[in-house]
Design a protein around this motif. Structure first.
Motif, short mmCIF file in Angstrom:
data_model
loop_
_atom_site.label_atom_id
_atom_site.label_comp_id
_atom_site.label_asym_id
_atom_site.label_seq_id
_atom_site.Cartn_x
_atom_site.Cartn_y
_atom_site.Cartn_z
N GLY A 44 0.80 -1.21 0.00
CA GLY A 44 0.00 0.00 0.00
C GLY A 44 0.84 1.26 0.00
O GLY A 44 0.48 2.27 -0.63
N ALA A 45 1.98 1.22 0.67
CA ALA A 45 2.85 2.39 0.73
C ALA A 45 3.42 2.74 -0.64
O ALA A 45 3.80 3.90 -0.88
CB ALA A 45 3.99 2.15 1.72
N ALA A 46 3.49 1.77 -1.55
CA ALA A 46 4.04 2.01 -2.89
C ALA A 46 3.01 2.54 -3.86
O ALA A 46 3.36 3.05 -4.92
CB ALA A 46 4.66 0.73 -3.43
N ILE A 81 2.62 5.17 -8.20
CA ILE A 81 2.00 4.93 -9.49
C ILE A 81 1.34 6.21 -10.00
O ILE A 81 1.43 6.57 -11.18
CB ILE A 81 0.98 3.78 -9.40
CG1 ILE A 81 1.69 2.47 -9.04
CG2 ILE A 81 0.22 3.63 -10.71
CD1 ILE A 81 2.66 1.98 -10.09
N ASP A 82 0.66 6.93 -9.11
CA ASP A 82 0.05 8.20 -9.50
C ASP A 82 1.10 9.18 -10.00
O ASP A 82 0.89 9.88 -11.01
CB ASP A 82 -0.70 8.79 -8.32
CG ASP A 82 -1.98 8.04 -8.00
OD1 ASP A 82 -2.45 7.29 -8.87
OD2 ASP A 82 -2.50 8.21 -6.89
N LEU A 83 2.22 9.26 -9.29
CA LEU A 83 3.27 10.19 -9.70
C LEU A 83 3.87 9.80 -11.04
O LEU A 83 4.14 10.66 -11.90
CB LEU A 83 4.36 10.24 -8.62
CG LEU A 83 3.92 10.82 -7.27
CD1 LEU A 83 4.99 10.58 -6.22
CD2 LEU A 83 3.62 12.31 -7.41
N LEU A 138 3.47 -4.04 -9.23
CA LEU A 138 2.48 -3.96 -8.16
C LEU A 138 1.26 -4.83 -8.45
O LEU A 138 0.63 -5.35 -7.52
CB LEU A 138 2.04 -2.51 -7.95
CG LEU A 138 3.04 -1.61 -7.22
CD1 LEU A 138 2.40 -0.27 -6.88
CD2 LEU A 138 3.58 -2.26 -5.96
N TRP A 139 0.92 -5.00 -9.72
CA TRP A 139 -0.20 -5.89 -10.05
C TRP A 139 0.14 -7.33 -9.67
O TRP A 139 -0.71 -8.05 -9.13
CB TRP A 139 -0.52 -5.79 -11.54
CG TRP A 139 -1.70 -6.62 -11.93
CD1 TRP A 139 -1.71 -7.83 -12.56
CD2 TRP A 139 -3.07 -6.30 -11.68
NE1 TRP A 139 -2.99 -8.27 -12.73
CE2 TRP A 139 -3.85 -7.35 -12.20
CE3 TRP A 139 -3.73 -5.22 -11.08
CZ2 TRP A 139 -5.24 -7.37 -12.13
CZ3 TRP A 139 -5.11 -5.23 -11.02
CH2 TRP A 139 -5.84 -6.30 -11.53
N ALA A 140 1.35 -7.76 -9.94
CA ALA A 140 1.75 -9.12 -9.56
C ALA A 140 1.73 -9.29 -8.04
O ALA A 140 1.30 -10.32 -7.52
CB ALA A 140 3.15 -9.43 -10.11
N ALA A 162 8.65 -6.23 -5.67
CA ALA A 162 7.81 -5.30 -6.42
C ALA A 162 7.97 -3.88 -5.92
O ALA A 162 8.11 -2.93 -6.70
CB ALA A 162 6.36 -5.75 -6.34
N VAL A 163 7.93 -3.71 -4.60
CA VAL A 163 8.03 -2.37 -4.03
C VAL A 163 9.41 -1.78 -4.28
O VAL A 163 9.55 -0.59 -4.59
CB VAL A 163 7.70 -2.42 -2.53
CG1 VAL A 163 7.97 -1.07 -1.87
CG2 VAL A 163 6.24 -2.81 -2.33
N THR A 164 10.44 -2.59 -4.17
CA THR A 164 11.80 -2.13 -4.49
C THR A 164 11.88 -1.68 -5.94
O THR A 164 12.50 -0.64 -6.26
CB THR A 164 12.82 -3.23 -4.21
OG1 THR A 164 12.77 -3.58 -2.82
CG2 THR A 164 14.23 -2.78 -4.56
N ALA A 165 11.26 -2.44 -6.84
CA ALA A 165 11.25 -2.07 -8.26
C ALA A 165 10.54 -0.74 -8.48
O ALA A 165 10.99 0.10 -9.27
CB ALA A 165 10.59 -3.16 -9.08
N VAL A 166 9.43 -0.52 -7.78
CA VAL A 166 8.70 0.74 -7.92
C VAL A 166 9.54 1.91 -7.44
O VAL A 166 9.58 2.97 -8.08
CB VAL A 166 7.37 0.66 -7.16
CG1 VAL A 166 6.70 2.04 -7.09
CG2 VAL A 166 6.43 -0.34 -7.83
#
Length: 361
Positions: A231-233, A237-239, A264-266, A304-308
């Motif tokens: 959720g913190a990530a 996506i908006d940015l 994030l979808w995965a 995933a969060v690290t990738a974001v």
């Protein structure tokens, strides 16, 4: 909220989660004012379902939505809900007329704010000794987050025979000394995690020795933490979507957004699958090894969060890190919180569980 942000919801947001987040938005200094945020945590927890009771998706949706609003707030809510789930699993109720474990003896009730202090550290040792029908805690416990603000905690301590037990304590007891440091972080600055000293503190045993670590809920609670990371990530996506919509955007802006979205979808799919498996765990035939499930989900979500974070760094450049407070605070908070995942070591733990000799290694 942009269209891309909505696509990453854990599912249709329930009225309960919508109301909880609306209430959080109304809290002045939410996530920064610790006392005000903890009051919200205590209030919302009274209607939050414990894990593995058929509404795990809703529980993780709440954690994710809270962290999307403020990372530190998610960091405060998760251990409070975890403690209540542990007490529920152990048969304790948060009402004075239904108190099989005797937590009312330490003045715990529905207004209590809880932490879970289970970390071990060199030079810090907490022991538990029987005292009639009760217990006494003696020594130091490291990494006790928010101990100076919480009313109660579940604490692991070593018994005389070397086993570890779990105990409920009142942090307001005069035999408890909380410390404000050492704590010099760049992220989660208000979520102070420092030592606590116990000097013969009265405690209530929660479960049998080793129960805390052996129960399935220990692993499932680790997935709750991953839901907070996820959720913190979401706001990134908006940015990234806004950057990709700029007149100056090029193919790289679209690639950064696309890779972050897919990651994030995965992770969302992993959390949804895990929530269904946890809620079916009452049937042993449907229940995977909780340790393996948690290791898989945490590895997926952390990656995933690290990738974001990496995509956001590359796509957005230095400007958002220096032009306002909210973005750099979220980056720093999330980086620090992600350190509860241990990278390659946690991947190795999953591999050890999967290997044919894993149980004996």
């Amino acid at each position: 909220m942009t269209r891309s942000h909505r696509t990453h919801s854990l599912g249709p947001t329930t009225p309960f989660v919508r109301a909880a987040i609306d209430a959080a938005r109304a809290v002045p200094g939410f996530g920064v004012d610790v006392e005000a945020t903890l009051r919200w945590c205590v209030e919302v927890a009274q209607d939050t379902p414990p894990i593995a009771t058929g509404r795990t998706t809703e529980l993780w949706d709440l954690l994710a939505a809270t962290a999307a609003l403020d990372v530190a707030a998610g960091r405060m809510l998760e251990p409070h809900l975890d403690a209540l789930s542990i007490l529920q699993q152990a048969g304790a109720a948060q009402r004075a007329d239904r108190d099989p474990l005797g937590v009312a003896a330490i003045r715990a009730d529905a207004s209590s704010s809880w932490g879970v202090f289970a970390a071990e550290a060199p030079g810090a040792r907490l022991t538990a000794r029987p005292d009639g029908d009760a217990w006494r805690l003696e020594g130091r416990k490291a990494w006790c987050s928010l101990a100076g603000f919480l009313s109660h905690a579940l604490v692991t301590a070593t018994l005389e025979d070397g086993r570890r037990g779990l105990f409920a304590v009142a942090l307001s007891d005069p035999t408890v000394t909380t410390h404000a440091g050492p704590w010099h972080p760049r992220g989660l600055t208000q979520v102070v995690s420092a030592p606590v000293d116990f000097a013969g503190t009265a405690a209530v045993a929660v479960g049998d020795p080793e129960w805390y670590l052996q129960r399935p809920g220990f692993a499932w609670g680790g997935i709750s933490v991953a839901a907070v990371w996820w959720g913190a990530a979401l706001p990134f996506i908006d940015l990234l979507a806004s950057a990709a919509a700029s007149e100056r955007a090029d193919q790289l802006a679209f690639a950064h957004l696309g890779r972050a979205d897919a990651a994030l979808w995965a992770a969302r799919a992993a959390l949804r699958e895990a929530s269904a498996l946890v809620d079916r765990a009452a049937d042993p035939a449907d229940a995977p090894d909780p340790r393996m499930l948690a290791a898989r989900v945490r590895n997926i979500v952390a990656a995933a969060v690290t990738a974001v974070l990496t995509e956001a760094d590359a796509a957005l450049g230095p400007a958002p890190l220096v032009e306002a407070d909210a973005y750099p605070r979220r980056v720093a908070d999330l980086h620090l919180y992600l350190r509860q995942h241990h990278g390659e070591r946690d991947a190795a733990r999953l591999g050890r569980l999967l290997a044919p000799t894993g149980e004996n290694s």
